[in-house]
Every structure is written in structure tokens, then in C-alpha cells.
Design a protein around this motif. Structure first.
Motif, mmCIF file in Angstrom:
data_model
loop_
_atom_site.group_PDB
_atom_site.id
_atom_site.type_symbol
_atom_site.label_atom_id
_atom_site.label_comp_id
_atom_site.label_asym_id
_atom_site.label_seq_id
_atom_site.Cartn_x
_atom_site.Cartn_y
_atom_site.Cartn_z
ATOM 1 N N ARG B 69 3.238 1.703 7.150
ATOM 2 C CA ARG B 69 3.752 1.601 5.768
ATOM 3 C C ARG B 69 4.677 0.398 5.569
ATOM 4 O O ARG B 69 4.775 -0.126 4.463
ATOM 5 C CB ARG B 69 4.454 2.916 5.382
ATOM 6 C CG ARG B 69 5.015 2.926 3.979
ATOM 7 C CD ARG B 69 4.760 4.169 3.155
ATOM 8 N NE ARG B 69 3.393 4.565 2.967
ATOM 9 C CZ ARG B 69 2.996 5.452 2.042
ATOM 10 N NH1 ARG B 69 3.859 6.005 1.211
ATOM 11 N NH2 ARG B 69 1.741 5.788 1.937
ATOM 12 N N VAL B 70 5.345 -0.050 6.624
ATOM 13 C CA VAL B 70 6.295 -1.153 6.427
ATOM 14 C C VAL B 70 5.636 -2.535 6.421
ATOM 15 O O VAL B 70 6.279 -3.525 6.103
ATOM 16 C CB VAL B 70 7.437 -1.134 7.487
ATOM 17 C CG1 VAL B 70 8.204 0.179 7.415
ATOM 18 C CG2 VAL B 70 6.888 -1.378 8.882
ATOM 19 N N ILE B 71 4.348 -2.600 6.758
ATOM 20 C CA ILE B 71 3.631 -3.888 6.683
ATOM 21 C C ILE B 71 3.427 -4.216 5.203
ATOM 22 O O ILE B 71 3.016 -3.356 4.431
ATOM 23 C CB ILE B 71 2.241 -3.776 7.362
ATOM 24 C CG1 ILE B 71 2.357 -3.247 8.787
ATOM 25 C CG2 ILE B 71 1.499 -5.099 7.312
ATOM 26 C CD1 ILE B 71 2.998 -4.155 9.766
ATOM 27 N N ASP B 72 3.710 -5.478 4.813
ATOM 28 C CA ASP B 72 3.605 -5.757 3.374
ATOM 29 C C ASP B 72 2.156 -5.762 2.894
ATOM 30 O O ASP B 72 1.220 -5.865 3.682
ATOM 31 C CB ASP B 72 4.368 -7.033 2.984
ATOM 32 C CG ASP B 72 3.643 -8.295 3.399
ATOM 33 O OD1 ASP B 72 2.418 -8.394 3.199
ATOM 34 O OD2 ASP B 72 4.308 -9.196 3.929
ATOM 35 N N GLU B 73 1.994 -5.648 1.574
ATOM 36 C CA GLU B 73 0.683 -5.370 0.991
ATOM 37 C C GLU B 73 -0.352 -6.454 1.318
ATOM 38 O O GLU B 73 -1.497 -6.137 1.631
ATOM 39 C CB GLU B 73 0.833 -5.199 -0.527
ATOM 40 C CG GLU B 73 -0.424 -4.715 -1.197
ATOM 41 C CD GLU B 73 -0.235 -4.543 -2.700
ATOM 42 O OE1 GLU B 73 0.919 -4.415 -3.164
ATOM 43 O OE2 GLU B 73 -1.256 -4.564 -3.413
ATOM 44 N N ASP B 74 0.065 -7.729 1.232
ATOM 45 C CA ASP B 74 -0.895 -8.807 1.493
ATOM 46 C C ASP B 74 -1.432 -8.728 2.927
ATOM 47 O O ASP B 74 -2.631 -8.876 3.164
ATOM 48 C CB ASP B 74 -0.244 -10.181 1.280
ATOM 49 C CG ASP B 74 -0.087 -10.479 -0.207
ATOM 50 O OD1 ASP B 74 -0.663 -9.724 -1.026
ATOM 51 O OD2 ASP B 74 0.625 -11.441 -0.541
#
Lengths: 147, 147
Positions: B69-74
């Protein structure tokens, strides 16, 4: 992109659905599995298609392939009759550690990690107390793969 | 009826096939898995679709959903890049006890028992030293269910 952008409607059954009806749904719509809803309309589990077969195939044939071979052809052709009046509730797997269920805010990576971890090509998406639908491995890959 | 009456051609890959190509095949043709051939053109294993995801998703995200979840969307959108130059050979599961492979003489019941036991919606059919193709759960149910 988030789960809400990938989710689409998906057939559901309940524990009371006849197993033969579930089998027909799997075959006719070529589904990777079925979402089983509880009395509140929320996913109780995601049922892999092969799990429905477990009800149709006599236990001794599952345990010993050689025994399946001695059943004559006519009887073997009719194995689906083994589903009889049984229901989806009888196919439910023992509760797995983690269900393939996520929320609308999950990223593509989260959905992929969940599929990989649960080995389920089908993830149900639930928004609070409402099932939005499901994301299949096909939908996920189609969106994630470079054109 | 026997496996030979139900078998149909099915896409194959080898251990050297790029994983991204395998993923594309799964998505574009909506396959329940892939047959991986060895150097002799015989099935080495049947690879479930979700197994290919395991290569694309960083190990720490598979182990801990909170970390995904902490990985950014891009970055999350681009997770498939994780496949990089990796091959199908790197997705192969540790050797399971039994492979979903049968012979042309297997009855419908035997194929169903094999699918149930190996939890594979895809069974490869081998005639001696030649792969004839595969039987999917869909094809099996379509044939076995009463009209």
C-alpha cells in the motif's frame, strides 16, 4: 489506478445455490471461480472452479487415480450426477488463511500481490458493506501490460 | 468418452519464454494457465496464471500487504515492469507432488478427479512422447453437464 477503476460485475452464488447450477455458471461463462455471498450480501469466500469438482468426484477416486480408471465409461461420463442435490455450501474450502478480497482503494500492485499470495485469479472488491464486483487476472494483466 | 475426445490445442511456452510474453498470452487469450514444455516437447509443468504474477510483485509486497500500500500509484501501476527480462523458467513452482497430466484413454471421471486433486483447471494430455493439447475445466463441465 485503483481497484475501483478495474472492478466489474461478477456472478455470485450463495451457500444454498445447487452445486450443479454453480458448475453450469462456471462453464457457460468461462469463469475462473465464483464469489459466494453470505446472508449480508458480503463475500463469504471465493470458490475456485476445481473445488466444485471435488463434490462430484467420489472421494476414493480423488485419493487413488487407479480407482478412477476402473469405473466403466458410461458411469464415468455421468460423474456430474454425483453433485446430486448438493449445494455450494458443501464445496466451501476449509477457511484459508487469507481471502482474495480487497477494497476500492487498492492499487494495481496490491491487487497483484493479493492474487499471487492467495493463488486466486479472482479478487472480490468490497466497499464497506457492499460488494462492488471482482477483478480477474485477465483484467489486471490487460491493464498492467504495456500496449 | 475419453480425454482424446475432449482435448484441444493449447498454447505452450518453454522455460526460456520471456515472462512478459507469458503474461500477455494469459491475458489476451484468457487462459487458466500455460503448458510449459521441456526440450523434448513434453510438459514440464502446468503453470497457473497467478504464478506469473509472483515474478512481477516484489517479495516484500507479497509477504506484507501493508507494504504494497505504501508504494505510490505510478509505481504500483507499473508493477509488471518487475518482470523485466525474466523468463518463465523463473516462475516455475517448486515441483508439486502430482502434475495435471493425463493420457488419451483417461475417462471424464479420471480427468475430473485429476483436476480436483491437483486444483488445476487445466490438464495436459500426452500420448506417449507427444503433447496432444489440453482439457480445460470449462470444456470438461460443458461436456459433462446435462443439457
Amino acid at each position: 489506478m485503483h481497484a475501483r477503476d478495474l472492478v466489474s460485475g461478477f456472478p455470485t452464488v450463495t451457500a444454498d445455490t445447487p452445486a450443479v447450477e454453480a458448475a453450469r455458471l462456471l462453464a457457460e461463462r468461462d469463469l475462473p471461480g465464483l464469489i459466494v455471498l453470505d446472508g449480508d450480501g458480503l463475500p463469504l469466500c471465493v470458490l475456485p472452479g476445481t473445488q466444485v469438482l471435488r463434490l462430484a468426484v467420489p472421494r476414493y477416486c480423488q485419493d487413488d487415480p487407479a480407482l478412477a480408471r476402473v469405473i466403466d465409461e458410461d458411469q464415468a461420463d455421468a460423474f456430474v450426477r454425483g453433485l446430486g442435490a448438493r449445494t455450494v455450501g458443501e464445496c466451501l474450502p476449509e477457511q484459508p488463511r487469507e481471502l482474495p478480497i480487497t477494497d476500492p482503494d487498492a492499487t494495481l500492485l496490491e491487487v497483484a500481490a493479493l492474487m499471487a499470495r492467495t493463488k486466486s485469479p479472482l479478487v472480490a472488491v468490497v466497499d464497506g458493506d457492499r460488494l462492488l464486483g471482482a477483478i480477474t487476472l485477465k483484467a489486471l494483466l490487460n491493464r498492467a501490460l504495456p500496449a
